[in-house]
Design a protein around this motif. Structure first.
Motif, PDB file in Angstrom:
ATOM      1  N   PRO A 111       0.800  -1.235   0.000  1.00 12.73           N
ATOM      2  CA  PRO A 111       0.000   0.000   0.000  1.00 12.73           C
ATOM      3  C   PRO A 111       0.829   1.281   0.000  1.00 12.73           C
ATOM      4  O   PRO A 111       0.341   2.335  -0.386  1.00 12.73           O
ATOM      5  CB  PRO A 111      -0.814  -0.096   1.290  1.00 12.73           C
ATOM      6  N   HIS A 112       2.087   1.214   0.416  1.00 14.54           N
ATOM      7  CA  HIS A 112       2.925   2.401   0.506  1.00 14.54           C
ATOM      8  C   HIS A 112       3.716   2.677  -0.762  1.00 14.54           C
ATOM      9  O   HIS A 112       4.373   3.710  -0.857  1.00 14.54           O
ATOM     10  CB  HIS A 112       3.899   2.265   1.681  1.00 14.54           C
ATOM     11  N   CYS A 113       3.667   1.783  -1.737  1.00 21.46           N
ATOM     12  CA  CYS A 113       4.458   1.918  -2.953  1.00 21.46           C
ATOM     13  C   CYS A 113       3.697   2.682  -4.024  1.00 21.46           C
ATOM     14  O   CYS A 113       2.476   2.765  -4.004  1.00 21.46           O
ATOM     15  CB  CYS A 113       4.859   0.541  -3.465  1.00 21.46           C
ATOM     16  N   ASP A 114       4.450   3.226  -4.981  1.00 26.60           N
ATOM     17  CA  ASP A 114       3.866   3.978  -6.093  1.00 26.60           C
ATOM     18  C   ASP A 114       3.634   3.095  -7.308  1.00 26.60           C
ATOM     19  O   ASP A 114       2.778   3.391  -8.140  1.00 26.60           O
ATOM     20  CB  ASP A 114       4.791   5.123  -6.500  1.00 26.60           C
ATOM     21  N   LEU A 115       4.413   2.045  -7.455  1.00 28.70           N
ATOM     22  CA  LEU A 115       4.320   1.146  -8.604  1.00 28.70           C
ATOM     23  C   LEU A 115       4.429  -0.286  -8.116  1.00 28.70           C
ATOM     24  O   LEU A 115       5.312  -0.600  -7.312  1.00 28.70           O
ATOM     25  CB  LEU A 115       5.447   1.444  -9.606  1.00 28.70           C
ATOM     26  N   ALA A 116       3.537  -1.142  -8.590  1.00 24.46           N
ATOM     27  CA  ALA A 116       3.595  -2.569  -8.277  1.00 24.46           C
ATOM     28  C   ALA A 116       3.815  -3.333  -9.581  1.00 24.46           C
ATOM     29  O   ALA A 116       3.174  -3.043 -10.591  1.00 24.46           O
ATOM     30  CB  ALA A 116       2.308  -3.038  -7.614  1.00 24.46           C
ATOM     31  N   VAL A 117       4.714  -4.304  -9.544  1.00 22.76           N
ATOM     32  CA  VAL A 117       5.011  -5.131 -10.701  1.00 22.76           C
ATOM     33  C   VAL A 117       4.672  -6.564 -10.325  1.00 22.76           C
ATOM     34  O   VAL A 117       5.138  -7.068  -9.303  1.00 22.76           O
ATOM     35  CB  VAL A 117       6.506  -5.023 -11.092  1.00 22.76           C
ATOM     36  N   THR A 118       3.870  -7.211 -11.158  1.00 17.61           N
ATOM     37  CA  THR A 118       3.460  -8.574 -10.871  1.00 17.61           C
ATOM     38  C   THR A 118       3.490  -9.421 -12.138  1.00 17.61           C
ATOM     39  O   THR A 118       3.412  -8.894 -13.249  1.00 17.61           O
ATOM     40  CB  THR A 118       2.051  -8.613 -10.229  1.00 17.61           C
ATOM     41  N   VAL A 119       3.617 -10.707 -11.945  1.00 17.81           N
ATOM     42  CA  VAL A 119       3.588 -11.669 -13.040  1.00 17.81           C
ATOM     43  C   VAL A 119       2.632 -12.781 -12.650  1.00 17.81           C
ATOM     44  O   VAL A 119       2.650 -13.256 -11.508  1.00 17.81           O
ATOM     45  CB  VAL A 119       5.001 -12.246 -13.310  1.00 17.81           C
ATOM     46  N   ALA A 120       1.788 -13.165 -13.585  1.00 15.46           N
ATOM     47  CA  ALA A 120       0.891 -14.313 -13.416  1.00 15.46           C
ATOM     48  C   ALA A 120      -0.028 -14.182 -12.211  1.00 15.46           C
ATOM     49  O   ALA A 120      -0.164 -15.098 -11.414  1.00 15.46           O
ATOM     50  CB  ALA A 120       1.671 -15.617 -13.369  1.00 15.46           C
ATOM     51  N   ASN A 121      -0.650 -13.005 -12.063  1.00 12.07           N
ATOM     52  CA  ASN A 121      -1.704 -12.819 -11.069  1.00 12.07           C
ATOM     53  C   ASN A 121      -1.243 -13.102  -9.642  1.00 12.07           C
ATOM     54  O   ASN A 121      -1.873 -13.845  -8.909  1.00 12.07           O
ATOM     55  CB  ASN A 121      -2.906 -13.703 -11.431  1.00 12.07           C
ATOM     56  N   ARG A 122      -0.151 -12.503  -9.221  1.00  9.87           N
ATOM     57  CA  ARG A 122       0.357 -12.695  -7.861  1.00  9.87           C
ATOM     58  C   ARG A 122      -0.332 -11.804  -6.842  1.00  9.87           C
ATOM     59  O   ARG A 122      -0.097 -11.941  -5.659  1.00  9.87           O
ATOM     60  CB  ARG A 122       1.862 -12.435  -7.806  1.00  9.87           C
ATOM     61  N   LEU A 138       0.228   0.075 -11.708  1.00 13.42           N
ATOM     62  CA  LEU A 138       0.377  -1.374 -11.680  1.00 13.42           C
ATOM     63  C   LEU A 138       0.811  -1.845 -13.053  1.00 13.42           C
ATOM     64  O   LEU A 138       0.261  -1.415 -14.067  1.00 13.42           O
ATOM     65  CB  LEU A 138      -0.963  -2.026 -11.316  1.00 13.42           C
ATOM     66  N   VAL A 139       1.812  -2.712 -13.088  1.00 14.79           N
ATOM     67  CA  VAL A 139       2.246  -3.355 -14.323  1.00 14.79           C
ATOM     68  C   VAL A 139       2.168  -4.857 -14.083  1.00 14.79           C
ATOM     69  O   VAL A 139       2.746  -5.364 -13.119  1.00 14.79           O
ATOM     70  CB  VAL A 139       3.686  -2.952 -14.711  1.00 14.79           C
ATOM     71  N   GLY A 140       1.443  -5.560 -14.938  1.00 19.07           N
ATOM     72  CA  GLY A 140       1.299  -7.007 -14.798  1.00 19.07           C
ATOM     73  C   GLY A 140       1.531  -7.717 -16.110  1.00 19.07           C
ATOM     74  O   GLY A 140       1.056  -7.263 -17.162  1.00 19.07           O
ATOM     75  N   PHE A 141       2.263  -8.802 -16.064  1.00 23.37           N
ATOM     76  CA  PHE A 141       2.533  -9.619 -17.245  1.00 23.37           C
ATOM     77  C   PHE A 141       1.948 -11.010 -17.027  1.00 23.37           C
ATOM     78  O   PHE A 141       1.961 -11.528 -15.915  1.00 23.37           O
ATOM     79  CB  PHE A 141       4.039  -9.731 -17.499  1.00 23.37           C
ATOM     80  N   ASP A 142       1.470 -11.618 -18.097  1.00 19.43           N
ATOM     81  CA  ASP A 142       0.879 -12.970 -18.064  1.00 19.43           C
ATOM     82  C   ASP A 142      -0.263 -13.061 -17.061  1.00 19.43           C
ATOM     83  O   ASP A 142      -0.365 -14.015 -16.299  1.00 19.43           O
ATOM     84  CB  ASP A 142       1.944 -14.028 -17.725  1.00 19.43           C
ATOM     85  N   VAL A 143      -1.112 -12.058 -17.043  1.00 21.58           N
ATOM     86  CA  VAL A 143      -2.243 -12.047 -16.127  1.00 21.58           C
ATOM     87  C   VAL A 143      -3.513 -12.433 -16.880  1.00 21.58           C
ATOM     88  O   VAL A 143      -3.662 -12.108 -18.056  1.00 21.58           O
ATOM     89  CB  VAL A 143      -2.419 -10.665 -15.442  1.00 21.58           C
ATOM     90  N   PRO A 144      -4.445 -13.132 -16.223  1.00 24.37           N
ATOM     91  CA  PRO A 144      -5.697 -13.490 -16.893  1.00 24.37           C
ATOM     92  C   PRO A 144      -6.609 -12.272 -17.065  1.00 24.37           C
ATOM     93  O   PRO A 144      -6.434 -11.242 -16.409  1.00 24.37           O
ATOM     94  CB  PRO A 144      -6.320 -14.521 -15.949  1.00 24.37           C
ATOM     95  N   ALA A 145      -7.593 -12.410 -17.927  1.00 24.10           N
ATOM     96  CA  ALA A 145      -8.522 -11.315 -18.206  1.00 24.10           C
ATOM     97  C   ALA A 145      -9.286 -10.899 -16.953  1.00 24.10           C
ATOM     98  O   ALA A 145      -9.609  -9.719 -16.780  1.00 24.10           O
ATOM     99  CB  ALA A 145      -9.487 -11.714 -19.314  1.00 24.10           C
ATOM    100  N   VAL A 146      -9.565 -11.835 -16.064  1.00 29.97           N
ATOM    101  CA  VAL A 146     -10.291 -11.499 -14.833  1.00 29.97           C
ATOM    102  C   VAL A 146      -9.457 -10.570 -13.949  1.00 29.97           C
ATOM    103  O   VAL A 146      -9.993  -9.712 -13.259  1.00 29.97           O
ATOM    104  CB  VAL A 146     -10.735 -12.770 -14.084  1.00 29.97           C
ATOM    105  N   PHE A 147      -8.151 -10.695 -13.978  1.00 26.12           N
ATOM    106  CA  PHE A 147      -7.272  -9.807 -13.217  1.00 26.12           C
ATOM    107  C   PHE A 147      -7.387  -8.378 -13.744  1.00 26.12           C
ATOM    108  O   PHE A 147      -7.458  -7.420 -12.967  1.00 26.12           O
ATOM    109  CB  PHE A 147      -5.821 -10.294 -13.303  1.00 26.12           C
ATOM    110  N   THR A 148      -7.437  -8.226 -15.065  1.00 29.66           N
ATOM    111  CA  THR A 148      -7.592  -6.909 -15.671  1.00 29.66           C
ATOM    112  C   THR A 148      -8.930  -6.294 -15.276  1.00 29.66           C
ATOM    113  O   THR A 148      -9.006  -5.118 -14.916  1.00 29.66           O
ATOM    114  CB  THR A 148      -7.479  -7.003 -17.200  1.00 29.66           C
TER     115      THR A 148
END
Length: 185
Positions: A111-122, A138-148
């Motif tokens: 919650p204190h960060c400005d940018l979150a990077v995730t892979v595969a819906n973590r 937020l930047v996410g790679f290999d995430v399912p459509a439900v995550f978006t």
């Protein structure tokens, strides 16, 4: 994917039809920068990827993350567990003063960060809701459509760039939510 949908994504990736100034800046400066523009750190990323024998797709994602981090200039970046080392290196090489939090070591720092990077819906749905407040990205790679879709619901306003399995979401205080489907990245 149908040909018309691919054409729409291609146009949006080049800035055509992108009406939000923030989204246009992200698309033209980070997602698809001009060919004559070089970012510091891209050569180091390429050397790092070649030394480790990493696939080109991961190098493209690392370059994108480097450009996004340079464009957004976050102070604190939270990296989810399982994010490849090349993506962590891209955040380090972004050229801004970044404090990098590893999700394994600092799970409560999200919650204190400005940018979150995730892979595969973590990130779980409740974590998205507490994180995506105005000023967060937020930047996410290999995430399912439900995550978006969950990320869109968690935001009050801002920009969502949907890259068919990847997402860039920047939350703002603006009441409108602008969503653009761009070429996969």
């Amino acid at each position: 994917m149908r040909l018309t949908e691919r054409f729409r994504r291609w146009r949006a990736t080049r800035g055509y039809g992108v009406h939000s100034p923030l989204a246009y800046r992200l698309v033209t400066d980070a997602v698809r920068p001009p060919r004559d523009v070089a970012f510091y750190g891209e050569e180091r990323l390429e050397e790092f990827a070649d030394a480790k024998g990493l696939p080109r797709r991961e190098l493209r994602r690392a370059r994108l993350l480097l450009r996004l981090t340079a464009a957004l200039q976050p102070s604190y970046v939270w990296v989810a567990p399982g994010v490849p080392e090349l993506l962590r290196e891209a955040v380090r090489l972004a050229g801004c003063a970044v404090r990098l939090y590893d999700g394994k070591t600092f799970p409560a720092e999200l919650p204190h960060c400005d940018l979150a990077v995730t892979v595969a819906n973590r990130l779980k749905r409740d974590r998205l809701g507490e994180f995506l407040r105005p000023g967060k990205a937020l930047v996410g790679f290999d995430v399912p459509a439900v995550f978006t879709r969950d990320a869109e619901k968690a935001m009050t306003g801002g920009v969502v760039l949907d890259g068919a399995g990847s997402i860039v979401a920047v939350s703002t205080a603006d009441a409108a939510l602008h969503k653009y489907n761009i070429s996969p990245f």
